[in-house]
Enzyme design. Structure first.
Site, PDB file in Angstrom:
ATOM      1  CB  SER A 323      82.971   6.904  29.666  1.00  0.00           C
ATOM      2  OG  SER A 323      82.604   5.714  30.331  1.00  0.00           O
ATOM      3  CD1 TRP A 326      88.277  11.430  27.466  1.00  0.00           C
ATOM      4  CD2 TRP A 326      87.759  11.020  29.582  1.00  0.00           C
ATOM      5  NE1 TRP A 326      88.531  12.579  28.180  1.00  0.00           N
ATOM      6  CE2 TRP A 326      88.216  12.352  29.495  1.00  0.00           C
ATOM      7  CE3 TRP A 326      87.371  10.544  30.840  1.00  0.00           C
ATOM      8  CZ2 TRP A 326      88.296  13.203  30.595  1.00  0.00           C
ATOM      9  CZ3 TRP A 326      87.448  11.389  31.937  1.00  0.00           C
ATOM     10  CH2 TRP A 326      87.901  12.692  31.800  1.00  0.00           C
ATOM     11  CG  HIS A 327      87.718   7.193  32.883  1.00  0.00           C
ATOM     12  ND1 HIS A 327      86.455   7.290  32.328  1.00  0.00           N
ATOM     13  CD2 HIS A 327      87.681   7.951  34.011  1.00  0.00           C
ATOM     14  CE1 HIS A 327      85.693   8.056  33.098  1.00  0.00           C
ATOM     15  NE2 HIS A 327      86.407   8.473  34.113  1.00  0.00           N
ATOM     16  N   GLY A 328      91.302   5.684  30.273  1.00  0.00           N
ATOM     17  CA  GLY A 328      92.623   5.069  30.213  1.00  0.00           C
ATOM     18  C   GLY A 328      92.802   4.255  28.950  1.00  0.00           C
TER      19      GLY A 328
END
Length: 496
Positions: A323, A326-328
């Site tokens: 995750s 996924w965020h950055g």
């Protein structure tokens, strides 16, 4: 065109008026045209990417009921995630690769590619659809119009929530007409979301940004206040946006999933993530964690000789580590994801070896747990904030996050705190002492009202949408809340 702008309000009202009066067969095509117009206004250069990815996954989905189901599923999922990875990391590698070619004497200059708007959310929606269709949980969508609307609905395309095909596709096929009760609920929900966004989140950021711009120049109390302010900013910003998105769908007769349910009242991290960015947490649970837990680990080289199944604790860590990516696409986000993985994996290990806590505990124990979860979450936000580039022109290194956390230990003199806090407010808002006091009073009002509404929802309206908190109040109190929300929204816009 952001969801809190006057332009969006006019666009939404016009779309709803026209759509709800069209014949059934024209409603989905009209909503798709409106969604594409919204996207073209927001990111015209990325529209072909959106169209290409949508067409690709739709074609893959058409064959999921045939003989080549597994091959098409693998192709669709790999293609979708590959496209996301390309745009997320190609820009990051452009400068180093150009420098490498220059040292080799080759005049190759790679352009830095910008992330297409909403590609993360459309990718996760598409992958979920392909997996659900392969599992037989939803039928492959034959209509390109309805599938394109599912992945590109204007209310969700920029920042979610991540929608599931079994829930949303049937709604897009259904006929929608005007409903007074539903419209009132949508207006309540939009007002709540707009209040959280412009009267709380954006107001807090006026203080946070100047402090984070000069971490070395501030003492621990102000850095702590800014870190807590950013933690609250992120919640109210994202929760407010999600509520405005849900309100937009509700106005058109489309029910979108909730994304936040009073996360700061959670007493552990499993409960926290069940209430924070719920659509992402649920997606990761169903499409990453569950397959990992049930995967046949015996096929993994070397490891497979000893392990038949991967440990659930290890899978929990992997999910949260993923995750972060996924965020950055910068290292602070990776560290943030690993930190969340450690929180959750550590919690599972404590439950395994120390036993699960009692369901009924004294009030002081419950509140101590809530405070502990909030503090640990806020410390992790130091990496999230630096990855997001708060206080700078772009993403910042991990070192800045470590400097922020280290700075919490210095300069705890009350006089320094008062001087630095006042300077930050003056720099971020308005260089006038009276206006700085007004900012402080308004920020306190916004936070108090927002947390009161969250508490009412947690204590008295469990299982209900956030808009139901307003509906549940006595008539006189409900109208007072309406006026406070409207005045707060107006004041928040003026503050901006």
């Amino acid at each position: 065109m952001s969801l809190q702008s006057l332009g969006y309000l006019a666009f939404l009202a016009l779309t709803a008026v026209v759509c709800l009066h069209l014949p059934h067969r024209l409603q989905a095509p009209f909503l798709l045209a409106a969604s594409w117009c919204f996207y073209l206004l927001a990111a015209p250069g990325a529209f072909l990417v959106l169209l290409g990815c949508t067409l690709f996954t739709w074609l893959c989905g058409l064959g999921l009921s045939g003989r080549h189901k597994n091959a098409l599923l693998l192709l669709g999922v790999a293609g979708s995630l590959g496209c996301l990875a390309f745009f997320k990391y190609a820009g990051l590698l452009a400068a180093p690769l150009s420098a490498f070619f220059a040292r080799a004497g080759l005049a190759v200059r790679l352009p830095a590619l910008a992330m297409p708007l909403g590609i993360s959310f459309t990718t996760f929606a598409s992958v979920g659809y392909l997996v659900d269709a392969a599992r037989g949980e939803t039928a492959p969508e034959r209509s390109f119009v309805h599938y394109a609307l599912f992945t590109g609905f204007f209310a969700t395309i920029t920042a979610g929530p991540i929608c599931r095909a079994p829930s949303l596709l049937p709604q897009l096929h259904a006929e929608h007409r005007f409903s007074e009760e539903r419209t009132v609920r949508a207006l309540r929900l939009y007002a709540l979301g707009l209040f959280k966004k412009v009267a709380v989140a954006d107001v807090l950021m006026l203080f946070v940004r100047p402090v984070f711009a000069d971490i070395a120049g501030h003492g621990g109390p102000v850095l702590l206040a800014a870190l807590l302010g950013y933690t609250l900013y992120l919640y109210f910003d994202f929760a407010g946006y999600s509520e405005m998105a849900r309100a937009s769908g509700l106005l058109l007769g489309i029910r979108l999933p909730e994304n936040f349910k009073t996360p700061f009242f959670a007493t552990n991290f499993s409960g926290f993530w069940a209430r924070w960015h719920i659509s992402l947490s649920g997606w990761l649970q169903d499409y990453l964690f569950t397959p990992l837990v049930w995967a046949d680990a015996s096929r993994i080289p070397l490891l497979g000789r000893r392990v038949q199944r991967l440990s659930p604790v290890f899978c929990v860590f992997v999910v949260f580590f993923f995750s972060g990516f996924w965020h950055g696409n910068t290292m602070p986000f990776v560290v943030w994801g690993a930190l969340q993985g450690l929180y959750r994996a550590g919690e599972e290990l404590c439950h395994r070896y120390l036993g699960r806590p009692r369901k009924k505990a004294p009030a002081y124990t419950v509140w101590a747990k809530r405070a502990g979860v909030f503090v640990l979450w806020a410390l992790g936000m130091a990496f999230f904030a630096m990855g997001s580039g708060v206080g700078a022109d772009g993403p910042r290194p991990v070192g800045d996050a470590l400097a922020l956390l280290g700075g919490l230990l210095r300069g705890w003199a009350p006089a320094r705190f008062a001087a630095e806090a006042k300077a930050a407010v003056l720099a971020g808002f308005y260089a006038n002492d009276l206006m700085a006091a007004a900012w402080l009073a308004f920020a306190a009002f916004g936070l108090a009202l927002s947390f009161w509404l969250d508490w009412q929802r947690f204590a008295h309206c469990k299982g209900s949408g956030s808009e139901e908190v307003l509906a549940a109040q006595p008539r006189a109190q409900r109208w007072v809340l309406y006026y406070l929300l409207v005045l707060g929204i107006f004041a928040g816009l003026v503050v901006q």
